[in-house]
Every structure is written in C-alpha cells, then in structure tokens.
Design a protein around this motif. Structure first.
Motif, PDB file in Angstrom:
ATOM      1  N   ASP A   1      70.347 -17.518  23.988  1.00  0.00           N
ATOM      2  CA  ASP A   1      71.327 -17.201  22.941  1.00  0.00           C
ATOM      3  C   ASP A   1      70.613 -16.700  21.691  1.00  0.00           C
TER       4      ASP A   1
ATOM      5  N   GLY B   1      64.107 -10.142  13.476  1.00  0.00           N
ATOM      6  CA  GLY B   1      64.090  -9.320  14.676  1.00  0.00           C
ATOM      7  C   GLY B   1      64.386 -10.227  15.849  1.00  0.00           C
ATOM      8  N   LEU B   2      64.446  -9.645  17.039  1.00  0.00           N
ATOM      9  CA  LEU B   2      64.659 -10.469  18.224  1.00  0.00           C
ATOM     10  C   LEU B   2      63.349 -11.140  18.597  1.00  0.00           C
TER      11      LEU B   2
ATOM     12  N   ALA C   1      69.567 -13.575  20.778  1.00  0.00           N
ATOM     13  CA  ALA C   1      69.560 -12.169  20.365  1.00  0.00           C
ATOM     14  C   ALA C   1      70.333 -11.902  19.070  1.00  0.00           C
ATOM     15  N   GLY C   2      71.457 -12.561  18.892  1.00  0.00           N
ATOM     16  CA  GLY C   2      72.268 -12.200  17.734  1.00  0.00           C
ATOM     17  C   GLY C   2      72.947 -13.389  17.094  1.00  0.00           C
ATOM     18  N   LYS C   3      72.971 -13.384  15.785  1.00  0.00           N
ATOM     19  CA  LYS C   3      73.685 -14.426  15.050  1.00  0.00           C
ATOM     20  C   LYS C   3      73.846 -13.952  13.617  1.00  0.00           C
ATOM     21  N   LEU C   4      74.399 -14.811  12.755  1.00  0.00           N
ATOM     22  CA  LEU C   4      74.627 -14.413  11.366  1.00  0.00           C
ATOM     23  C   LEU C   4      73.364 -14.616  10.525  1.00  0.00           C
TER      24      LEU C   4
ATOM     25  N   ASN D   1      69.258  -7.834  15.116  1.00  0.00           N
ATOM     26  CA  ASN D   1      69.478  -9.179  15.662  1.00  0.00           C
ATOM     27  C   ASN D   1      70.830  -9.761  15.245  1.00  0.00           C
ATOM     28  N   VAL D   2      71.769  -8.868  15.016  1.00  0.00           N
ATOM     29  CA  VAL D   2      73.166  -9.251  14.795  1.00  0.00           C
ATOM     30  C   VAL D   2      74.000  -8.315  15.669  1.00  0.00           C
ATOM     31  N   GLY D   3      74.999  -8.858  16.338  1.00  0.00           N
ATOM     32  CA  GLY D   3      75.852  -8.048  17.196  1.00  0.00           C
ATOM     33  C   GLY D   3      76.630  -6.998  16.420  1.00  0.00           C
TER      34      GLY D   3
ATOM     35  N   TYR E   1      73.841 -14.835  28.608  1.00  0.00           N
ATOM     36  CA  TYR E   1      74.470 -14.928  27.290  1.00  0.00           C
ATOM     37  C   TYR E   1      74.882 -13.542  26.827  1.00  0.00           C
TER      38      TYR E   1
ATOM     39  N   SER F   1      76.282  -9.013   9.070  1.00  0.00           N
ATOM     40  CA  SER F   1      76.647 -10.418   8.959  1.00  0.00           C
ATOM     41  C   SER F   1      77.898 -10.575   8.089  1.00  0.00           C
TER      42      SER F   1
ATOM     43  N   GLN G   1      78.429 -17.366  18.273  1.00  0.00           N
ATOM     44  CA  GLN G   1      77.455 -17.341  17.179  1.00  0.00           C
ATOM     45  C   GLN G   1      77.745 -16.274  16.132  1.00  0.00           C
ATOM     46  N   HIS G   2      78.646 -15.370  16.417  1.00  0.00           N
ATOM     47  CA  HIS G   2      79.019 -14.359  15.434  1.00  0.00           C
ATOM     48  C   HIS G   2      80.294 -14.728  14.685  1.00  0.00           C
TER      49      HIS G   2
ATOM     50  N   TYR H   1      66.476  -2.330   7.848  1.00  0.00           N
ATOM     51  CA  TYR H   1      66.756  -3.427   8.798  1.00  0.00           C
ATOM     52  C   TYR H   1      67.397  -4.612   8.069  1.00  0.00           C
TER      53      TYR H   1
ATOM     54  N   TRP I   1      73.716  -2.502  19.366  1.00  0.00           N
ATOM     55  CA  TRP I   1      74.451  -3.338  20.318  1.00  0.00           C
ATOM     56  C   TRP I   1      75.741  -2.588  20.693  1.00  0.00           C
TER      57      TRP I   1
END
Lengths: 447, 447
Positions: B72, B58-59, B74-77, A206-208, A183, A115, B30-31, A107, A169
C-alpha cells in the motif's frame, strides 16, 4: 435555467484588499484560522464558485518603516495548509491557492496540490505565479530576482511537468483487491523521465490521480508571456482591468489566444477583479469610500506606488507628473496600467499613489446593491467578463455585504445560480475533467 | 498525580504498519481524508499526545512488480496538507508531519510548519528527515542520492535556519493598532541574512512567530550523524529498537548526548516504536499474528528485505544466511539492526525477510491488553523509554483496540493521564516553549 451565468470568486487579501481596510473593518487576526473559516463559510453561503488565497514567498518590499508598519502585508497563513483546513469546514466551494513556480520544485507542488484535491474531494485550484520580488529571491539563495521572461519559461515547463505527474497514475490504478493481493495495478502507473531545460523529474507521483484529474489551473499574468501561459494552460484567468473597454479587449485577446492553442474558449473563464463597496444609498457608499481613503497614511500610498511601478521616486514629489520609467523586471502589467492611467487622466503622482494603493489597477466601485449588480451585468453582457473576482475592501464585512445584498439581485435576474450544480469545482465551473494522458514508461522501480 | 507518566504517540502508516495489514483490516482508502479523520479522532479519544504522519518524496523502491503491487506504499496524502485538515476535526492532539530537509528549502518549510502551528493553535510538530532513496533523488533533478553524511550536514544547517526564521518575529510583533496605523511593530522583526554552506536566506519569515515559539521538533535518525542531530535539536526522538536492553542503551546514549549539548535531558522524550496486536487471549493474539503474516506474499518479503538492507540478493535464496554487505548510503540504522538480528538469531534470509517486512527492526508484540500494558510498564520503568510510538498493524482496528483496551489499563496504573493537561503540544509534553532568540538586523526592506 440554461442560459449563461456568471462565475464568481472571492480573492481574500489579508484583512481586506483596501489598504485602509484593516483599520475600518472588524479586528481580524490574519494568523487565526477562524478569520478565514468565517470568510469561506460566508462565500459558500453566497454560492460563490471559489475562495482564492494569494501568496508571496517573502515580505513585499515597501520603502519606509512607517509605511510598512501601516500595512497588513507582513504575516499571514500559507495557502496550501490554510485551504486544507478550510476544506473541512466547507462542502461545495472551490478552494484556490497561489503556489509559485519560481522557488519550488514541480514534484513537491504536484503532490501538495493533488493531496489538496483529494482532501477537498475535488475542489482544489492552483494559481500559477512567478515570484516577482527581490525580497523573495533573497529568501531562496538568490541575490536578485530571476529575469522576467526566464521566469515565465520556467513556469511553462513547471506546469507541464506538474500536469504530467498528475497523469502518472491512471484514474483506476488503485484496486485494493485483498483476494489477489493487489493494492494497485502497476501497469497503470507511468514514469515521465522528463528531462527539460529547468527540471529533470522521473515520477511517478506518490499520490493517486486527483479527483478532478487536474486541479483547476488559475493564472493572472497580464504581460505577453503571462497571457501566453494563461491561454495555453489556465482554466480560470484572473485579471485587473481598470475599465469595461479595456476588459473587453483583454477578454477578446485571451479567448483568441486560447482558440489559437486549439482550446475551446468557453472552457477558460476570464474573471476581472472588482473592488466593491456596497451601501444602501449612494451617499453612504461615497462616505464609506472617503473614510477608507482617509485611513491610508500618505507615506504608505507613496511607498506603494514606488513598489508597484518598480521605480525609486525619491527625486519626485506628490505634485509632480509621472516621469518616463524603464520596464520593471517585476509585475509589468500593473506597472504599465498605472503609467497609462496617469497619462490618460493627467494625474499627479500623489493622486496616482492613492489610486494605486486602493485598486492595484483593477476596477473599483462604490454604490448601492442595484448599482453594483448593474455594473456587473453590463460587463458580463458586453463580453468583458465570464464573471468576477471580488476583492472585498475590508473583511469580513465587505464580503458579507456582497453576499447578502448583491448576490440575491444577481440571482433574481437569472445571472447567478441559486445552488451549487456539481460535486467538484470543475463541475461547478462547467469545465471538463481532463482525460488521462497516456504517456511514458512503466516505472523501473519494479524492474 | 505528579509522578512521571508516559508520552504516547501513534505513527499512522498508510493502511497499517504491517504489510499484510491492508488485506486484514477494514477497506481503508488512503486517498480519502475520512480515513485519517477517523484515526485522529480515535487517537484523541485515547488522549494520545500525538498523531504522526510519515512521508517520502517518491515511491519507495521495491524490486519486483508483483511485490510492489502487493504493497500500500504507492500513494497517499501529503502530510502538511493532511494535518492542516485534521486540525479542524480535533482539538487537543498534537499533529506531527514528516518534511524532508533534502529536496526542500528552509524558508518554505519554516512557513508551512509555522502556518500549521497557527492553524492547529499550537499543536504542530515537524519530523526532520533526510531523504534516503534514489527514487526520491530522481524526482528532484538528481541522478542519485546525496551522500549520507552530507545529507545530515545539510539537515543540521536546515534546522538552524528554520528555527531562526521562526524567531524572526518577536512574539508581540503584531499590534493591530488602528488608531496609530500600526499593524505591526517593525522593530520587532529581524533579518537573518544567513549565509551558510548550503543556504543563503535573508528573512524575515512572512508568518508570525508560531504559537509554540517553535513547533515540536521530532527526529528519528539512528546513525551517528542522526543521533547527533536528534541530541542537539529534537524535542521528541522516535526510534526502532528490537529489545528492551537495546532500547535502554539507546535511551542512555541519547540522554547523555543531549546533556553534552547543554540541554536538560528531561526535555527530550525518547519514544521507541512498538507494533502491537491486542486480543482478549494469547491464543487469539497468536492466531491473528499468524494470519497477518500469511497475508504477506513471499515475493514482497524478499523485495522488502533487499530494500531495507540496500543490497541486491539476486545471487541468494531464502535458505541462505546473511552475506557480508557494504554499508548502505540509505537508512544505515535499519540495515545494521537487520544484519545484527540475522547473526544473533542465526536466521536464514527467508526468515529475516518476514521479520524485516513485519517490524522494520522495531519491537513487535502480540498479546492480551494486560500483557501489552505489562511490557510497556516494564520498558518505561527500566529506563528504556519515556513513552512509545504505536504503529498499529492494521487500521483503523489496530488503533481502536489499543485505545479501548490498553489505554484504560495504563490509566488505572497511573502510567498515563486521563485528560489533556495543556493547550499546546509542548504543554502536553511538558517541554518548555523556546524563548525568542534575539538576533540579526532590522530588515532593510524599509530602509
């Protein structure tokens, strides 16, 4: 031009791949990001496909305090942070980093690489390794190294979980629809609920999904389990091959293995590593080669040989021949290549030590730019390589010499492109973006 | 000017700390690293001490699919890669990232943070957290969250091991002496051979000592074990306090605890977080606040409250009062603050839900630039804060408003500096660089 062209990468090893390199080249500070910025910009100026940063999770073990002090191995920057920094000062070159499957969690690696793929806007690659040193094991709560084959079984499951997390995702899951207060689309996120031999991982990540779908997968294992992992999962295969004939055999074996996994062999590029020294004349090249060799203390050569063959040579001297040694639990491919080389060329241990220290069983050559280009073209046309991983002997000069003197010749011959041809590393490699694997369950987080 | 001045940080939460923020502000992706580049440059323009990137592994769990879709979260860097990238587009601001002690290994964190400190040339900070969600646990092979106090015991040992690894190289261990063939001085490297309750780690680290000696240590735990960890190890303490009086009590408690550990309390800065909304007039500020509140769907507010108090509210409705609930195993400080707030202000669960969603128990204020500066000066002079962690409600606008409208007032009043005063984050904070702790044994790697 549409005919097949070379893939070129550069493997940046501390202050240079040659153990005498740091005493020969500029005064490079391995803890200064500017050292690597200069290298990445040089590689991008040469239109190279990728910049490759190796890694270990501890100090490599070399016996002998003076031998150790003579190396540049002890300290440097960690690859994922370094490559994220290099992303901001480059725009086209692929950025590949080594991250081990042995003492990490899938993970954590999936999200760092995802990222990095977002930060590079689709230029990231992950070199999948297993950690082969006892000194690494002892930094992570283990008394000794995990068994070789077990490490590879863990690596297989690790890569599968990471890929599934990247697919947790869908590509268009992010909506950012202000009007409908959505969102993202929860129906486009999936849980793996993976329960395997080594890992239990729920997901989703938790990253797209990364811009490339999956960052480019790189592998360099030469043993049986290493080749199997490469053939099944790798987009790029790095390898150390000491001759063209051996490289052809390896190339054919890997392409056949990939086909046996139902893959298109053209979508897996095989890149033998080459240590090149370029000078205007042969005489200058030979002189530089001698000088570099002279800069390696004998104690370091001897200690390096012991490390690479995984065998204590205290009972032997430099004039002895290679004894029979047991299969190492570490890097088996390098060990066997060195044993084979010693037997085939009837080398003393002292001679072998210098060779092992210089080239790590990969192909090494000193010559004029034309001679180097001739060698590369020969291997490329002979089916020994889809391209090469250049390990400059010293930095930054060795890379600059290649970019300024050899790349133009390859371009003139139509063997190498003159511009980047796509936006992502996959585009530039001509390797397709993986489709999203539909899988799993909608997360129970919102049940 | 030599009198005491504020420390200012900005905590960048996705598209804004306010759950309605992403629907209110610009269309921030956010990505996309460019979103964060703009924010970091804005914060540096305002001479803020640090940019702070939070993290979870994690989420976050929020019940209700529609509620989840409206966030917002769920996902970011990932922070360490993101901050390494931001290092290259900034030159003075400190870059602080959250990395959990719960599902990581100290060797891996020590080297990533050391690498980040080298890449930033001494501007890195590590926010030490424990991972408090069951969804995180399930991404790392665990069925459920580790017990709260056990998590903190692990965190204590984790921080000690990381600091010892940073000290496993003396500052001047790297020689790069070409003439004597000594790249480094082996006598200046040390093994920990740490054997503890949670970790066995040999060392030394394979990254040289960080420029700051130790990257700045940040902590935000509000529970008993969290405060103890902060008081013993943190250079910066971030905290959520709902009023000035409570902030004064927390401040005094933390400074006393630090002194009890033999530390100089002035070397630990306490920064309450504030959610600020700045407009030219009070009426505009109130209108903007109402609009933001309106942008939070009720379902999201309700789900957020359940998550923050760690209790299932299915049997209750928005008009009910707060029931008696058991102590959560997650973030206890936030839970207790919300329970206290509900009782003290006699709020219904529906009212509490909106409050919990907006402010996470921290202080929230909407007003003119002068009013905001007055509040900050008041808290600062009253001994409630050494400075503040600004959580902009929406991004990038909320941060830009603060930098452009409030910072100049604070500067004019002599409460905030007009230029960065040192080269490293520690210099800028006025917190001393830790001396190298002499310890351990020479590595047996070269025995």
């Amino acid at each position: 031009m549409n005919s097949r062209q070379m893939v070129l990468a550069t493997f940046i090893h501390n202050s240079g791949a040659h153990p005498g390199g740091w005493r020969y080249g500029a005064d490079a500070d391995q803890h200064d990001v500017d050292h690597y910025v200069r290298l990445a910009k040089t590689a991008e100026r040469g239109k190279l496909h990728c910049y490759f940063s190796g890694d270990q999770q501890g100090l490599p073990m070399i016996k002998g305090r003076d031998a150790y002090a003579a190396t540049d191995y002890a300290g440097k920057l960690e690859p994922t942070t370094l490559l994220a920094a290099l992303a901001m000062v480059t725009s086209d070159i692929g950025l590949i980093g080594t991250v081990s499957t042995t003492y990490n969690e899938p993970y954590a690696v999936a999200r760092r690489m995802a990222s990095l793929d977002h930060i590079t806007k689709g230029r990231a690659g992950w070199n999948v390794v297993t950690s082969a040193g006892n000194s690494e094991a002892r930094n992570f709560g283990h008394d000794r190294l995990m068994d070789h084959d077990l490490r590879y079984e863990r690596a297989e499951e690790f890569v599968d979980v990471v890929k599934a997390l990247w697919d947790s995702w869908e590509d268009d899951a992010v909506l950012r629809d202000k009007a409908s207060a959505r969102y993202f689309d929860p129906a486009r996120l999936r849980q793996l609920n993976h329960k395997g031999r080594f890992f239990n991982v729920a997901g989703p990540l938790n990253v797209g999904r990364p811009p490339q779908g999956h960052p480019v997968i790189v592998q360099a294992g030469g043993s049986g389990p290493g080749r199997a992992l490469s053939a099944r999962t790798a987009d790029l295969v790095f390898t150390a091959q000491s001759s063209k004939d051996k490289a052809v055999a390896f190339y054919d074996d890997m392409k056949a293995r990939a086909a046996a996994f139902g893959r298109n062999p053209a979508h897996m590029a095989v890149l033998p590593s080459v240590q090149l020294l370029v000078r205007s004349t042969e005489a200058e090249a030979r002189a530089a080669q001698e000088e570099l060799l002279h800069l390696i203390p004998d104690a370091l050569a001897w200690a390096t040989l012991q490390m690479q063959i995984g065998f204590d040579l205290s009972d032997y001297g430099p004039d002895d021949k290679m004894p029979d040694i047991p299969l190492t639990n570490g890097g088996q491919w390098v060990q066997q290549e060195l044993v084979r080389m010693a037997r085939a060329e009837d080398l003393t241990l002292g001679q072998l030590a210098k060779r092992a220290t210089v080239s790590r069983a990969s192909f090494s050559m000193a010559g004029t730019p034309e001679q180097v280009a001739d060698m590369m073209e020969d291997w490329f046309r002979a089916g020994a390589a889809d391209g090469f991983s250049l390990s400059p002997n010293y930095l930054p000069g060795g890379l600059e010499d290649f970019v300024d003197q050899v790349v133009p010749i390859l371009q003139k011959r139509g063997l190498f492109r003159t511009e980047y041809q796509g936006d992502t590393l996959r585009d530039n490699l001509g390797i397709p973006r993986p489709a999203h694997a539909q899988m799993g369950h909608e997360p129970d987080l919102w049940a």
